[in-house]
Design an enzyme around this catalytic site. Structure first.
Site, PDB file in Angstrom:
ATOM      1  N   SER A  40      -5.638  -5.768  -8.690  1.00 49.35           N
ATOM      2  CA  SER A  40      -5.078  -4.434  -8.898  1.00 49.35           C
ATOM      3  C   SER A  40      -3.649  -4.417  -9.431  1.00 49.35           C
ATOM      4  O   SER A  40      -3.239  -3.443 -10.049  1.00 49.35           O
ATOM      5  CB  SER A  40      -5.142  -3.646  -7.596  1.00 49.35           C
ATOM      6  OG  SER A  40      -4.562  -4.373  -6.538  1.00 49.35           O
ATOM      7  N   ASP A 328       1.901   2.459  -2.549  1.00 51.21           N
ATOM      8  CA  ASP A 328       0.926   2.765  -1.504  1.00 51.21           C
ATOM      9  C   ASP A 328       0.898   1.598  -0.519  1.00 51.21           C
ATOM     10  O   ASP A 328       1.768   0.731  -0.566  1.00 51.21           O
ATOM     11  CB  ASP A 328      -0.454   3.084  -2.093  1.00 51.21           C
ATOM     12  CG  ASP A 328      -1.087   1.895  -2.804  1.00 51.21           C
ATOM     13  OD1 ASP A 328      -0.586   0.759  -2.651  1.00 51.21           O
ATOM     14  OD2 ASP A 328      -2.090   2.094  -3.517  1.00 51.21           O
ATOM     15  N   HIS A 331       0.424  -1.706  -2.863  1.00 52.47           N
ATOM     16  CA  HIS A 331       0.926  -1.891  -4.238  1.00 52.47           C
ATOM     17  C   HIS A 331       2.372  -1.442  -4.370  1.00 52.47           C
ATOM     18  O   HIS A 331       2.783  -0.475  -3.728  1.00 52.47           O
ATOM     19  CB  HIS A 331       0.055  -1.099  -5.225  1.00 52.47           C
ATOM     20  CG  HIS A 331      -1.380  -1.471  -5.149  1.00 52.47           C
ATOM     21  ND1 HIS A 331      -2.327  -0.667  -4.542  1.00 52.47           N
ATOM     22  CD2 HIS A 331      -2.029  -2.569  -5.571  1.00 52.47           C
ATOM     23  CE1 HIS A 331      -3.505  -1.274  -4.604  1.00 52.47           C
ATOM     24  NE2 HIS A 331      -3.355  -2.430  -5.216  1.00 52.47           N
TER      25      HIS A 331
END
Ligand code: NAG
Ligand code: NAG
Ligand code: NAG
Length: 372
Positions: A40, A328, A331
């Protein structure tokens, strides 16, 4: 032409000429393409095309600071590490492989195979139902490579690939899987065995890519995962989980040794290891230097440290994303991705070893030129 002129003169001048020649050549398009493999941290939208995947970010508040506030599938408030990296190299962000028309020629400046939630091990990311593990990302790359050979011919395609950068941002999901509540991995492996398994699997897959023509590898280690909001929220006073940090560092140690071995086995390969652990620890220790006022809590989420719930449309978010390290629960914010890309591209040996990306681009390019 410069080389020919240099041939007539003595050794010292020849060396100087080669150097000048290299510098001249490096100034334009020394890196033809960036191929991105990862999770990600560098996914720019592949998972949008996986209908069953639970690892998605193509909804608000992701992309809040992206042009037109667009939620592109990046796990970020804005751009991510892959965007800033490409920008440093002077190339556009490599588009998601799954967004490409299967009949069309892939862009000559690179393709991204990165998939949020994925790992080096095929088993990693199973809880997200559908992700693209590293082995499958390499399968996709080999299809792109076939098209490149059709388009450029064998020899030119090989040259193109040997000058291209292969950017890897993996390991976080593999490592976190061990520590997940209810994980069965500890029943199969000790922590050290599991770390060794990840590193040896990675080595095998890097060798496979070498076999497919990759010569310049840029590999990120993992950050201090015990200090991510997802782990901090489980510890009293929001401190870091020292056990998770310890094993993050052990994985990085294994990775560094593995890259060194790989290089000694394949002399014409070059690599840069990015010490994300060190770079992020530096941010935690000197937050004011970078304008951070919050290093613990996620900007977007709900609950303790905004880390009980991921960044979904019903989550709340902070007004100033520039003073948060984390976007978040897992991340970083856009600004952190930008700082990391700077360090990797043009930083000191403290965080980019054995050289930075700028040096990787220059040194290898000249070696190639001299050999021909
Ligand atoms: C991982 O998956 C790939 C297919 O994407 C397969 O070829 C490979 O054998 C698998 N590796 C392991 C260790 O199971
Ligand atoms: C882990 O899972 C168990 C059972 O599902 C639950 O009772 C416990 O609260 C969980 N622990 C954490 C830290 O989430
Ligand atoms: C690289 O770093 C040097 C020294 O810190 C700096 O002078 C130079 O402008 C940087 N170059 C780029 C392209 O960022």
């Amino acid at each position: 032409m410069e080389i020919a002129t240099c041939m007539n003169v003595n050794g010292t001048t020849l060396l100087l000429c080669v150097l000048v020649f290299c510098l001249l050549r490096v100034s334009h398009a020394a890196v033809p393409a960036v191929y991105v493999l990862g999770a990600s941290m560098v996914d720019v939208g592949n998972n949008n095309y996986l209908p069953l995947s639970l690892a998605k970010a193509n909804f608000p508040h992701n992309g809040l600071d992206y042009p037109d506030r667009k939620s592109t599938g990046r796990f970020s408030n804005g751009m991510n590490f892959a965007d800033f990296f490409a920008n440093k190299i002077g190339l556009p962000t490599s588009p998601p492989y799954l967004s490409l028309n299967s009949d069309a020629t892939p862009p000559i400046t690179g393709v991204s195979f990165a998939s949020g939630g994925s790992g080096i091990l095929n088993e990693t990311g199973k809880t997200y139902i559908q992700v693209i593990p590293l082995a499958q990302q390499i399968n996709y790359f080999s299809l792109v490579r076939n098209k490149l050979i059709q388009q450029l011919g064998q020899s030119n395609a090989q040259k193109h690939l040997s000058k291209s950068i292969f950017l890897f941002a993996f390991g976080t999901n593999d490592m976190l899987a061990y520590f997940n509540n209810g994980s069965t991995i500890p029943k199969q492996y000790t922590q050290q065995q599991y770390v060794d398994l990840i590193v040896s699997t990675f080595k095998g897959l890097l060798k496979m890519l070498y076999g497919l023509g990759a010569r310049k590898m840029v590999v990120a280690g993992v950050g201090p995962l015990g200090c991510y909001p997802l782990k901090r929220k489980l510890i009293k006073d929001g401190e870091c989980d020292v056990a998770v940090d310890f094993w993050s560092a052990r994985y990085n140690d294994g990775l560094k040794l593995m890259l060194r071995d790989l290089k000694s086995e394949s002399k014409d390969m070059n690599y840069v290891y990015f010490d994300m652990y060190g770079a992020m620890t530096n941010l935690f220790q000197n937050p004011k230097t970078y304008g951070f006022t919050d290093i613990k809590e996620a900007c977007c989420g709900l609950g303790k440290l905004n880390a009980d719930v991921p960044c979904v449309p019903t989550s709340s978010y902070c007004t100033n994303r520039k003073n948060h390290v984390f976007w978040d629960l897992i991340h970083t914010t856009e600004v952190v991705a930008s700082i990391f890309a700077d360090l990797l591209y043009n930083g000191t040996k403290k965080y980019a070893v054995p050289m930075n990306v700028k040096q990787l681009v220059e040194s290898k390019f000249c070696e190639t030129e001299k050999r021909n």
